[in-house]
Design a protein around this motif. Structure first.
Motif, PDB file in Angstrom:
ATOM      1  N   UNK A   1      32.129  27.204  33.220  1.00 39.18           N
ATOM      2  CA  UNK A   1      32.689  28.318  32.480  1.00 39.18           C
ATOM      3  C   UNK A   1      34.099  28.661  32.955  1.00 39.18           C
ATOM      4  N   UNK A   2      34.416  28.329  34.195  1.00 39.95           N
ATOM      5  CA  UNK A   2      35.731  28.643  34.737  1.00 39.95           C
ATOM      6  C   UNK A   2      36.826  27.766  34.154  1.00 39.95           C
ATOM      7  N   UNK A   3      36.466  26.625  33.589  1.00 40.35           N
ATOM      8  CA  UNK A   3      37.495  25.723  33.071  1.00 40.35           C
ATOM      9  C   UNK A   3      37.297  25.344  31.617  1.00 40.35           C
ATOM     10  N   UNK A   4      36.066  25.090  31.186  1.00 35.32           N
ATOM     11  CA  UNK A   4      35.824  24.633  29.826  1.00 35.32           C
ATOM     12  C   UNK A   4      36.377  25.551  28.752  1.00 35.32           C
ATOM     13  N   UNK A   5      35.974  26.826  28.721  1.00 38.14           N
ATOM     14  CA  UNK A   5      36.504  27.728  27.698  1.00 38.14           C
ATOM     15  C   UNK A   5      38.018  27.913  27.788  1.00 38.14           C
ATOM     16  N   UNK A   6      38.541  27.935  29.012  1.00 37.30           N
ATOM     17  CA  UNK A   6      39.986  28.089  29.190  1.00 37.30           C
ATOM     18  C   UNK A   6      40.724  26.921  28.557  1.00 37.30           C
TER      19      UNK A   6
ATOM     20  N   UNK B   1      45.600  28.012  35.602  1.00 41.56           N
ATOM     21  CA  UNK B   1      44.964  28.475  36.837  1.00 41.56           C
ATOM     22  C   UNK B   1      44.783  29.994  36.845  1.00 41.56           C
ATOM     23  N   UNK B   2      45.742  30.706  36.248  1.00 40.91           N
ATOM     24  CA  UNK B   2      45.621  32.161  36.156  1.00 40.91           C
ATOM     25  C   UNK B   2      44.421  32.547  35.309  1.00 40.91           C
ATOM     26  N   UNK B   3      44.266  31.875  34.167  1.00 41.82           N
ATOM     27  CA  UNK B   3      43.131  32.178  33.297  1.00 41.82           C
ATOM     28  C   UNK B   3      41.813  31.803  33.960  1.00 41.82           C
ATOM     29  N   UNK B   4      41.807  30.709  34.703  1.00 42.31           N
ATOM     30  CA  UNK B   4      40.591  30.314  35.408  1.00 42.31           C
ATOM     31  C   UNK B   4      40.265  31.312  36.517  1.00 42.31           C
ATOM     32  N   UNK B   5      41.292  31.848  37.170  1.00 43.78           N
ATOM     33  CA  UNK B   5      41.068  32.865  38.197  1.00 43.78           C
ATOM     34  C   UNK B   5      40.419  34.104  37.594  1.00 43.78           C
ATOM     35  N   UNK B   6      40.868  34.482  36.416  1.00 40.26           N
ATOM     36  CA  UNK B   6      40.280  35.641  35.733  1.00 40.26           C
ATOM     37  C   UNK B   6      38.818  35.377  35.389  1.00 40.26           C
ATOM     38  N   UNK B   7      38.537  34.154  34.925  1.00 37.00           N
ATOM     39  CA  UNK B   7      37.162  33.799  34.579  1.00 37.00           C
ATOM     40  C   UNK B   7      36.262  33.800  35.813  1.00 37.00           C
ATOM     41  N   UNK B   8      36.758  33.252  36.912  1.00 36.60           N
ATOM     42  CA  UNK B   8      35.906  33.176  38.091  1.00 36.60           C
ATOM     43  C   UNK B   8      35.680  34.543  38.722  1.00 36.60           C
ATOM     44  N   UNK B   9      36.610  35.474  38.504  1.00 32.96           N
ATOM     45  CA  UNK B   9      36.400  36.826  39.017  1.00 32.96           C
ATOM     46  C   UNK B   9      35.133  37.445  38.449  1.00 32.96           C
ATOM     47  N   UNK B  10      34.780  37.064  37.213  1.00 30.11           N
ATOM     48  CA  UNK B  10      33.563  37.579  36.606  1.00 30.11           C
ATOM     49  C   UNK B  10      32.315  37.043  37.311  1.00 30.11           C
ATOM     50  N   UNK B  11      32.451  35.899  37.965  1.00 32.22           N
ATOM     51  CA  UNK B  11      31.337  35.322  38.723  1.00 32.22           C
ATOM     52  C   UNK B  11      31.279  35.870  40.144  1.00 32.22           C
ATOM     53  N   UNK B  12      32.437  36.272  40.653  1.00 26.36           N
ATOM     54  CA  UNK B  12      32.535  36.781  42.025  1.00 26.36           C
ATOM     55  C   UNK B  12      32.153  38.260  42.105  1.00 26.36           C
ATOM     56  N   UNK B  13      32.642  39.033  41.137  1.00 25.12           N
ATOM     57  CA  UNK B  13      32.465  40.489  41.164  1.00 25.12           C
ATOM     58  C   UNK B  13      31.388  40.896  40.169  1.00 25.12           C
ATOM     59  N   UNK B  14      30.196  41.146  40.654  1.00 23.76           N
ATOM     60  CA  UNK B  14      29.093  41.670  39.857  1.00 23.76           C
ATOM     61  C   UNK B  14      28.839  43.112  40.281  1.00 23.76           C
ATOM     62  N   UNK B  15      27.960  43.780  39.577  1.00 27.63           N
ATOM     63  CA  UNK B  15      27.628  45.161  39.954  1.00 27.63           C
ATOM     64  C   UNK B  15      27.078  45.214  41.374  1.00 27.63           C
ATOM     65  N   UNK B  16      26.246  44.238  41.724  1.00 33.20           N
ATOM     66  CA  UNK B  16      25.688  44.211  43.084  1.00 33.20           C
ATOM     67  C   UNK B  16      26.774  43.967  44.127  1.00 33.20           C
ATOM     68  N   UNK B  17      27.737  43.081  43.798  1.00 33.70           N
ATOM     69  CA  UNK B  17      28.833  42.816  44.738  1.00 33.70           C
ATOM     70  C   UNK B  17      29.700  44.055  44.909  1.00 33.70           C
ATOM     71  N   UNK B  18      29.881  44.815  43.835  1.00 33.20           N
ATOM     72  CA  UNK B  18      30.631  46.067  43.939  1.00 33.20           C
ATOM     73  C   UNK B  18      29.909  47.057  44.843  1.00 33.20           C
TER      74      UNK B  18
END
Length: 352
Positions: A200-205, A285-302
């Motif tokens: 998901x971090x690269x395909x849609x981008x 790479x910027x767009x992929x960074x934005x996509x991966x942030x959604x995988x890194x930052x979840x409600x539980x991680x917050x």
């Protein structure tokens, strides 16, 4: 970004019993970071094996280096060993002492543990694995049931995770037409496929940058939750170098807080500094960074802090591994006590 098949292969090859040889982390492409001691820790030099080649996927590590967090934590040197190619796996590198810590995945570490390797996962950068079913919005696959009757591109290296997805959703393999796939998205855009298994971090981008309107279904949201980019160390490190490990993970937390806050800078560091030999595109790479942030930052991680895993998430991972044919207990694979101690001692490390 690397092609889907190789990246996916590194994430799942352990399912085929190849964990000790195929999650490639080559000897070339090391980056020596802080060169002078600091922070008073006196922890010396360590080597961290990345799970793949140096792209924005490891932005937190780049920030931890660039902003001096490793140095402040007391490390005289941190080497980032680039993954990719045909080299030593994180799990094998840990077992032989070639690296001190590594970034891997449960699907790779679990088989190694079951084969007797004394390893533990002590944190997870990606709370959700990047694996997804990539489709187009004009014919979207929005839930697992939508797979029935569709033509889906699946690489041989992803067969076991694909079968696990079907099992998790009670779908008979005969209900879906599996099409041989070699990471060519034109098979999707030309209508030969209704979807494919990709990242998901690269395909849609990539599809979006080529003028298409993509859709995606994360496997983590379709009955197969798994974490990724997991910090993996030996049991000996946990037992005998706990303060050193805490210092390292603290620096990593600070680096990833910066990475999450500044995707553009993360892309710049990846494309122009750490991965400058990878011919990376800063915009992509910027767009992929934005996509991966959604995988890194979840409600539980917050709520609990980056890299943490709730008991529920741990059990979900254990269940997903069992669907992939890997029967392992949570206490055999995970130890989140170090991170818990870090956040208890300094709650300000949590995301604000």
């Amino acid at each position: 970004m690397a092609t889907f098949d190789r990246r996916a292969f590194l994430r799942t090859s352990g399912l085929a019993g190849l964990a000790l040889g195929l999650a490639a982390c080559g000897d070339n492409g090391t980056t020596t970071t802080t060169s002078s001691s600091g922070g008073g820790g006196g922890f010396g030099s360590v080597k961290l094996q990345l799970s793949w080649k140096k792209n924005v996927e490891f932005a937190g590590e780049y920030f931890a280096d660039t902003n001096g967090y490793f140095k402040a934590a007391g490390f005289s040197q941190v080497e980032l060993l680039s993954g990719g190619g045909s080299g030593t796996s994180v799990e094998s590198g840990l077992a032989t002492g070639r690296c001190w810590a590594g970034l891997s995945a449960p699907t790779i570490t679990a088989p190694a543990v079951l084969q007797g390797a004394p390893l533990k996962i002590v944190g997870a950068t990606f709370q959700k694995n990047p694996f997804a079913i990539i489709s187009l919005s004009k014919n979207p696959i929005e839930k697992a049931a939508d797979l029935v009757g569709k033509k889906i591109g699946v690489q041989d290296s992803n067969e076991l995770v694909w079968n696990a997805l079907l099992k998790a959703n009670g779908i008979d393999a005969a209900q879906v037409t599996r099409v041989p796939f070699q990471s060519d998205p034109s098979m999707l855009t030309s209508g030969q496929l209704d979807g494919y298994v990709g990242f998901v971090t690269s395909g849609p981008v990539n599809l979006r940058m080529k003028g298409h309107d993509p859709a995606y279904l994360l496997l983590a949201d379709a009955g197969l939750p798994l974490v990724a980019e997991t910090f993996t160390v030996t049991q000996e490190t946990i037992d005998n170098e706990r303060d050193k490990l805490k210092a390292f993970l603290t620096a990593e937390i600070k680096g990833w807080k910066d990475a999450v806050a500044n995707p553009a800078k993360a892309a710049e560091l990846a494309a122009t500094v750490y991965g400058k030999d990878q011919n990376l595109d800063v915009k992509e790479q910027t767009e992929e960074a934005k996509m991966q942030n959604e995988l890194v930052v979840t409600d539980d991680a917050k709520a609990n802090g980056l890299f943490t895993m709730t008991p529920e998430l741990i059990e979900q991972n254990i269940s997903s591994l069992s669907k992939a044919g890997l029967t392992i207990k949570a206490e055999q694979l995970f130890d989140l006590s170090i991170l818990n101690e870090i956040y208890q001692a300094d709650p300000s490390l949590k995301l604000s």
